[in-house]
Design an enzyme around this catalytic site. Sequence first.
Site, PDB file in Angstrom:
ATOM      1  CG  ASP A 147      21.650  99.515 -11.556  1.00 48.72           C
ATOM      2  OD1 ASP A 147      21.186  98.374 -11.675  1.00 48.72           O
ATOM      3  OD2 ASP A 147      21.026 100.463 -11.048  1.00 48.72           O
ATOM      4  N   GLY A 194      20.215  90.539  -7.627  1.00 47.00           N
ATOM      5  CA  GLY A 194      20.258  89.192  -7.065  1.00 47.00           C
ATOM      6  C   GLY A 194      19.747  88.100  -7.981  1.00 47.00           C
ATOM      7  CG  ASP A 215      16.008  99.493  -6.102  1.00 42.91           C
ATOM      8  OD1 ASP A 215      16.756  98.596  -6.529  1.00 42.91           O
ATOM      9  OD2 ASP A 215      15.890 100.605  -6.642  1.00 42.91           O
TER      10      ASP A 215
HETATM   11  C1  GAL Z   1      18.275 100.826  -9.498  1.00 39.99           C
HETATM   12  C2  GAL Z   1      19.224 100.457  -8.381  1.00 39.99           C
HETATM   13  C3  GAL Z   1      19.184 101.555  -7.356  1.00 39.99           C
HETATM   14  C4  GAL Z   1      19.594 102.860  -8.017  1.00 39.99           C
HETATM   15  C5  GAL Z   1      18.735 103.147  -9.244  1.00 39.99           C
HETATM   16  C6  GAL Z   1      19.238 104.353 -10.018  1.00 39.99           C
HETATM   17  O1  GAL Z   1      18.288  99.824 -10.462  1.00 39.99           O
HETATM   18  O2  GAL Z   1      18.847  99.230  -7.824  1.00 39.99           O
HETATM   19  O3  GAL Z   1      20.015 101.243  -6.267  1.00 39.99           O
HETATM   20  O4  GAL Z   1      20.945 102.768  -8.384  1.00 39.99           O
HETATM   21  O5  GAL Z   1      18.694 102.041 -10.112  1.00 39.99           O
HETATM   22  O6  GAL Z   1      18.548 104.574 -11.219  1.00 39.99           O
END
Ligand code: GAL
Length: 392
Positions: A147, A194, A215
């Site tokens: 991420d 994306g 999200d």
């Molecule tokens: C976001 C991600 C989520 C989750 C979250 C955890 O950036 O899009 O799906 O993983 O971080 O901190």
Amino acid sequence: MRVAGMAAAVIIGMSASVSRAAEASPAAKPPMGWNSWNHFAAKIDDATVRAQADAMASNGMRDAGYRYINIDDTWEGERDARGVIHPNARFPDMKALADYVHSRGLKLGIYSSPGPKTCAGYAGSQGHEVEDAQTYAAWGIDYLKYDLCSLGDAMRAVGSMEKAQDIELAAYERMHAALQATGRPIVYSLCQYGFSQVWRWGGSVGGNLWRTTGDIEDKFPRMVQIGFGQAGLSKYAKPGQWNDPDMLEVGNGGMTPTEYRTHMSLWALLAAPLLAGNDLSAMSPDTLAILTNRDVIAIDQDPAGHQGDRVKAEGPLETWARPLSGGGVAVGLFNLSDLPAYLDVNFADLGIAGAAEARDVWAAKDLGPLIRYRTLVPAHGVSLLRLTAAGR
Ligand code: GAL
């Protein structure tokens, strides 16, 4: 003739090796499983993960094809003097947890970031990619969600799109190489929301799937914004490389069963990963029925791996279709309006010559050979059909 023959042989050889590569991929079909974030967020621990594995192995989900138990952010502890990451106190023994999940016939996934910190502020993998990949492999990890999070700060700081993109690609490639070097098949899931048309380059840095959006939330308007915003992306998906419109919210309580069927149907038409995001150890029969509907899963997991796309939109009434192996077509007639509405479809418009055997998937009802279909679709609902050319 000889030249043409050789060219054909080369092309056949190439397509054979492409399909061999897809077969060898741990994500030859869109990954199916569960992820901790949507329901548990930072309240995740060893016991909860074990409970999810127990539920998946015994409630019919494993038999329906679900495999991955994925721990998202907040498992991370400190690095030791040798740079090796350790889990925090909520995960006393990650290897033992992986053994437990494997003993249930399932696979274990984990989460990190190419930046110094994850989105929840825990240790990321920057500068430690090789150690982390080795650690994951030693624990028995089968899936990594990677991420972007704090790497975005470094990208913004360089002041040019091109340089930012170079940083991002290099970081994702670094972890890909580190995972490859372990020799363990580990699904590589890119998460950078994306940006910069990731669907065009996600595969080139080893991604088996890449998030195409921000999200998801457990609310109908957000699910619609994300899911129906996938129009036009179908050509970028193929076996081993999938668009990922984020994890499922089915069963989390913020949508009605009708709305969750819309969510699940669209994700199946999109050949999206099916990662349940609810508490598997405490779900209603309705939720389980939506998550394990065999006909819907068969559409999602269709071996040809062609993603579906929007065929038509008339205000809030949308038709989406997905070509299936063997010449079939899956069709979703979606009513995003707040009142029931009639939708219709001529099968000829979907490339079907003559009549097709039509099955109403959610009603589990064969409708017989038809050339067109018209039906009343509830508000926020869908009529999902599987069409097979008659006589096949
Ligand atoms: C976001 C991600 C989520 C989750 C979250 C955890 O950036 O899009 O799906 O993983 O971080 O901190």
